[in-house]
Design a protein around this motif. Sequence first.
Motif, PDB file in Angstrom:
ATOM      1  N   GLU A 173       0.825  -1.208   0.000  1.00 32.48           N
ATOM      2  CA  GLU A 173       0.000   0.000   0.000  1.00 32.48           C
ATOM      3  C   GLU A 173       0.859   1.257   0.000  1.00 32.48           C
ATOM      4  OE1 GLU A 173      -3.875  -1.799   2.436  1.00 32.48           O
ATOM      5  OE2 GLU A 173      -2.298  -0.702   3.489  1.00 32.48           O
ATOM      6  N   LEU A 174       1.923   1.240   0.772  1.00 33.84           N
ATOM      7  CA  LEU A 174       2.791   2.419   0.843  1.00 33.84           C
ATOM      8  C   LEU A 174       3.535   2.636  -0.470  1.00 33.84           C
ATOM      9  CD1 LEU A 174       4.174   2.007   4.470  1.00 33.84           C
ATOM     10  CD2 LEU A 174       2.586   3.763   3.644  1.00 33.84           C
ATOM     11  N   ILE A 175       3.991   1.573  -1.095  1.00 29.25           N
ATOM     12  CA  ILE A 175       4.647   1.718  -2.395  1.00 29.25           C
ATOM     13  C   ILE A 175       3.652   2.273  -3.413  1.00 29.25           C
ATOM     14  CG2 ILE A 175       5.747   0.476  -4.299  1.00 29.25           C
ATOM     15  CD1 ILE A 175       6.889  -1.445  -2.180  1.00 29.25           C
ATOM     16  N   ALA A 176       2.434   1.762  -3.377  1.00 31.63           N
ATOM     17  CA  ALA A 176       1.398   2.260  -4.291  1.00 31.63           C
ATOM     18  C   ALA A 176       1.110   3.736  -4.049  1.00 31.63           C
ATOM     19  CB  ALA A 176       0.121   1.441  -4.132  1.00 31.63           C
ATOM     20  N   ALA A 177       1.294   4.191  -2.795  1.00 33.82           N
ATOM     21  CA  ALA A 177       1.030   5.593  -2.455  1.00 33.82           C
ATOM     22  C   ALA A 177       2.183   6.516  -2.819  1.00 33.82           C
ATOM     23  CB  ALA A 177       0.734   5.713  -0.961  1.00 33.82           C
ATOM     24  N   GLY A 178       3.285   5.942  -3.354  1.00 40.81           N
ATOM     25  CA  GLY A 178       4.382   6.776  -3.821  1.00 40.81           C
ATOM     26  C   GLY A 178       5.640   6.734  -2.980  1.00 40.81           C
ATOM     27  N   TYR A 179       5.665   5.957  -1.929  1.00 39.66           N
ATOM     28  CA  TYR A 179       6.886   5.800  -1.129  1.00 39.66           C
ATOM     29  C   TYR A 179       7.757   4.752  -1.819  1.00 39.66           C
ATOM     30  CZ  TYR A 179       4.250   8.366   2.376  1.00 39.66           C
ATOM     31  OH  TYR A 179       3.515   9.331   3.032  1.00 39.66           O
ATOM     32  N   GLU A 180       8.856   5.179  -2.401  1.00 39.72           N
ATOM     33  CA  GLU A 180       9.581   4.294  -3.307  1.00 39.72           C
ATOM     34  C   GLU A 180      10.909   3.778  -2.769  1.00 39.72           C
ATOM     35  OE1 GLU A 180      11.787   7.751  -5.986  1.00 39.72           O
ATOM     36  OE2 GLU A 180      10.140   6.588  -6.827  1.00 39.72           O
ATOM     37  N   HIS A 181      11.416   4.329  -1.663  1.00 33.70           N
ATOM     38  CA  HIS A 181      12.667   3.847  -1.094  1.00 33.70           C
ATOM     39  C   HIS A 181      12.386   2.899   0.068  1.00 33.70           C
ATOM     40  CE1 HIS A 181      14.720   6.614  -3.654  1.00 33.70           C
ATOM     41  NE2 HIS A 181      14.198   7.674  -3.070  1.00 33.70           N
ATOM     42  N   PRO A 182      13.224   1.876   0.265  1.00 29.64           N
ATOM     43  CA  PRO A 182      12.928   0.879   1.293  1.00 29.64           C
ATOM     44  C   PRO A 182      12.618   1.440   2.669  1.00 29.64           C
ATOM     45  CG  PRO A 182      14.703   0.084  -0.093  1.00 29.64           C
ATOM     46  CD  PRO A 182      14.415   1.498  -0.534  1.00 29.64           C
ATOM     47  N   PHE A 183      13.456   2.366   3.148  1.00 26.92           N
ATOM     48  CA  PHE A 183      13.237   2.837   4.508  1.00 26.92           C
ATOM     49  C   PHE A 183      11.972   3.686   4.647  1.00 26.92           C
ATOM     50  CE2 PHE A 183      17.949   2.476   5.962  1.00 26.92           C
ATOM     51  CZ  PHE A 183      17.803   1.093   5.970  1.00 26.92           C
ATOM     52  N   GLU A 184      11.402   4.104   3.541  1.00 26.93           N
ATOM     53  CA  GLU A 184      10.136   4.844   3.596  1.00 26.93           C
ATOM     54  C   GLU A 184       8.955   3.922   3.877  1.00 26.93           C
ATOM     55  OE1 GLU A 184      11.252   8.504   0.513  1.00 26.93           O
ATOM     56  OE2 GLU A 184      10.038   6.812  -0.194  1.00 26.93           O
ATOM     57  N   VAL A 185       9.145   2.619   3.692  1.00 21.24           N
ATOM     58  CA  VAL A 185       8.049   1.679   3.927  1.00 21.24           C
ATOM     59  C   VAL A 185       8.344   0.778   5.123  1.00 21.24           C
ATOM     60  CG1 VAL A 185       7.397   1.727   1.501  1.00 21.24           C
ATOM     61  CG2 VAL A 185       8.950  -0.066   2.299  1.00 21.24           C
ATOM     62  N   PHE A 186       9.308   1.190   5.962  1.00 20.45           N
ATOM     63  CA  PHE A 186       9.665   0.420   7.143  1.00 20.45           C
ATOM     64  C   PHE A 186       8.825   0.875   8.337  1.00 20.45           C
ATOM     65  CE2 PHE A 186      13.987  -1.851   6.892  1.00 20.45           C
ATOM     66  CZ  PHE A 186      13.704  -2.331   5.622  1.00 20.45           C
ATOM     67  N   PRO A 187       8.662  -0.005   9.346  1.00 21.34           N
ATOM     68  CA  PRO A 187       7.772   0.324  10.473  1.00 21.34           C
ATOM     69  C   PRO A 187       8.298   1.365  11.441  1.00 21.34           C
ATOM     70  CG  PRO A 187       8.754  -1.855  10.755  1.00 21.34           C
ATOM     71  CD  PRO A 187       9.097  -1.403   9.373  1.00 21.34           C
ATOM     72  N   HIS A 188       9.549   1.865  11.273  1.00 18.93           N
ATOM     73  CA  HIS A 188       9.973   2.915  12.204  1.00 18.93           C
ATOM     74  C   HIS A 188       9.229   4.227  11.939  1.00 18.93           C
ATOM     75  CE1 HIS A 188      13.269   2.805   9.043  1.00 18.93           C
ATOM     76  NE2 HIS A 188      12.819   4.026   8.902  1.00 18.93           N
ATOM     77  N   PHE A 189       8.570   4.352  10.780  1.00 19.93           N
ATOM     78  CA  PHE A 189       7.609   5.443  10.578  1.00 19.93           C
ATOM     79  C   PHE A 189       6.260   4.940  11.089  1.00 19.93           C
ATOM     80  CE2 PHE A 189      10.796   6.437   7.292  1.00 19.93           C
ATOM     81  CZ  PHE A 189      11.064   7.750   7.622  1.00 19.93           C
ATOM     82  N   LYS A 190       6.071   4.975  12.400  1.00 19.69           N
ATOM     83  CA  LYS A 190       4.961   4.252  13.009  1.00 19.69           C
ATOM     84  C   LYS A 190       3.594   4.767  12.579  1.00 19.69           C
ATOM     85  CE  LYS A 190       7.508   2.552  16.988  1.00 19.69           C
ATOM     86  NZ  LYS A 190       7.570   2.428  18.468  1.00 19.69           N
ATOM     87  N   GLN A 191       3.438   6.090  12.509  1.00 24.30           N
ATOM     88  CA  GLN A 191       2.135   6.619  12.120  1.00 24.30           C
ATOM     89  C   GLN A 191       1.818   6.261  10.677  1.00 24.30           C
ATOM     90  OE1 GLN A 191       2.303  10.827  13.067  1.00 24.30           O
ATOM     91  NE2 GLN A 191       1.315  10.466  15.037  1.00 24.30           N
ATOM     92  N   ARG A 241       1.251  -0.647  11.572  1.00 26.05           N
ATOM     93  CA  ARG A 241       1.307  -2.015  12.092  1.00 26.05           C
ATOM     94  C   ARG A 241       2.449  -2.125  13.081  1.00 26.05           C
ATOM     95  NH1 ARG A 241      -3.510  -4.379  10.915  1.00 26.05           N
ATOM     96  NH2 ARG A 241      -4.208  -3.567   8.904  1.00 26.05           N
ATOM     97  N   ARG A 242       2.286  -2.979  14.127  1.00 25.26           N
ATOM     98  CA  ARG A 242       3.246  -2.940  15.229  1.00 25.26           C
ATOM     99  C   ARG A 242       3.938  -4.272  15.502  1.00 25.26           C
ATOM    100  NH1 ARG A 242       0.885  -0.961  20.527  1.00 25.26           N
ATOM    101  NH2 ARG A 242      -0.180  -2.966  20.361  1.00 25.26           N
ATOM    102  N   VAL A 243       3.613  -5.308  14.740  1.00 22.42           N
ATOM    103  CA  VAL A 243       4.140  -6.630  15.064  1.00 22.42           C
ATOM    104  C   VAL A 243       5.625  -6.745  14.756  1.00 22.42           C
ATOM    105  CG1 VAL A 243       4.034  -9.082  14.473  1.00 22.42           C
ATOM    106  CG2 VAL A 243       1.918  -7.797  14.891  1.00 22.42           C
ATOM    107  N   PHE A 244       6.052  -6.237  13.606  1.00 21.18           N
ATOM    108  CA  PHE A 244       7.424  -6.438  13.153  1.00 21.18           C
ATOM    109  C   PHE A 244       8.261  -5.176  13.318  1.00 21.18           C
ATOM    110  CE2 PHE A 244       4.978  -9.486  10.481  1.00 21.18           C
ATOM    111  CZ  PHE A 244       5.473 -10.640  11.079  1.00 21.18           C
ATOM    112  N   GLY A 245       9.562  -5.398  13.519  1.00 20.63           N
ATOM    113  CA  GLY A 245      10.502  -4.308  13.661  1.00 20.63           C
ATOM    114  C   GLY A 245      11.398  -4.173  12.445  1.00 20.63           C
ATOM    115  N   TYR A 246      12.521  -3.512  12.657  1.00 20.52           N
ATOM    116  CA  TYR A 246      13.435  -3.133  11.578  1.00 20.52           C
ATOM    117  C   TYR A 246      13.920  -4.337  10.768  1.00 20.52           C
ATOM    118  CZ  TYR A 246      17.718  -1.054   9.582  1.00 20.52           C
ATOM    119  OH  TYR A 246      18.708  -0.612   8.739  1.00 20.52           O
ATOM    120  N   TRP A 247      14.496  -5.325  11.431  1.00 23.17           N
ATOM    121  CA  TRP A 247      15.080  -6.451  10.708  1.00 23.17           C
ATOM    122  C   TRP A 247      14.019  -7.307  10.043  1.00 23.17           C
ATOM    123  CZ3 TRP A 247      19.976  -6.068   9.670  1.00 23.17           C
ATOM    124  CH2 TRP A 247      20.800  -5.331  10.531  1.00 23.17           C
TER     125      TRP A 247
END
Length: 236
Positions: free
Chosen positions: A118-136, A140-146
Motif C-alpha cells: 500500500e505504501l509503495i502504491a502511495a508513492g513511497y519508493e525507497h525501502p526505509f520509507e516503507v519500514f515500520p519505524h515510521f509508526k504513524q 502495524r506494530r508486530v514487526f521491527g526493523y530487521w
Amino acid sequence: METEPNAQLVLIWLLDYLGPRAKTLRIILRHVDASLGEAEPARLAKSKFMGVAITDDHLEIASLAWQAFRAPTPHAWFNLLSRDLSILPQLRRCVLEMLEELPGRATGLGASELRILELIAAGYEHPFEVFPHFKQRFQRRVFGYWEAGALLEGLALAPMPAVSGLAEWPFTLELHDERERFERYKESRLSLTALGKAILAGTEDFSRHNPIDRWWGGTRLTNDRLWRWDPVLLVP
C-alpha cells in the motif's frame, strides 16, 4: 510491560516460565499505555505507573496464551478472543494484531506485507520509507526493523514478485557494513509489479504464485497448510 505485541509475548512467556514463583518473588507488574521509547526523558522521569502484584489470574491467562501461541495451529490463539483477557490489559490487542499477520483470506499476505504494498502504491519508493519505524505511516506494530527487511525481500525476490526495484540483498549486518551496497539499498526505487497491483485490487493471491514456508508462533505455514485470516474468521 509496553504495549507492542512483542512486549506482550515476552510478558506471557515470562509469567508462564516463572509460574507460582512470580508470587513468591513478589514481582510487581506495571502496564503502560504508550511506548516508553518515544517518551521525552523529562516526561518519563515524572511518569508514575500503577503497579499490581501478580496473582493466580495473571498466571492462568499468561500460561493459556503462551501455550496457545506455541500450538501447531492458530486455533487456540484465535479462541483467546472469547476469553476475558482484561487481567493483562494489552493482551487482546496483541492477539488481534498477531492474527492479522496470518495470510489474508483474499491476498495470501499478512497485514504488514500488505501495508508495504500500500505504501509503495502511495508513492513511497525507497525501502526505509516503507519500514515500520515510521509508526504513524506504517500503522502495524508486530514487526521491527530487521523483520521489515525480510518481509520486503520476500515480496521482491519471490519467483513471481509483487515488488520490483530492490537493488541489494540480503538485509543483513554485512549489508549494513558495506557502505556502497548499503547506499544502493537505501536508494532502491521500489514499484509494484502487475501481481502487486492485482493483490491490492483484490483480484490476485500472492500464495497462488509463490511458495510459502514460514513460522507464525508454533504454526508452520506452507502452501498446502495455509491458515488464513479475515476480520472475523480463521480458516485453513
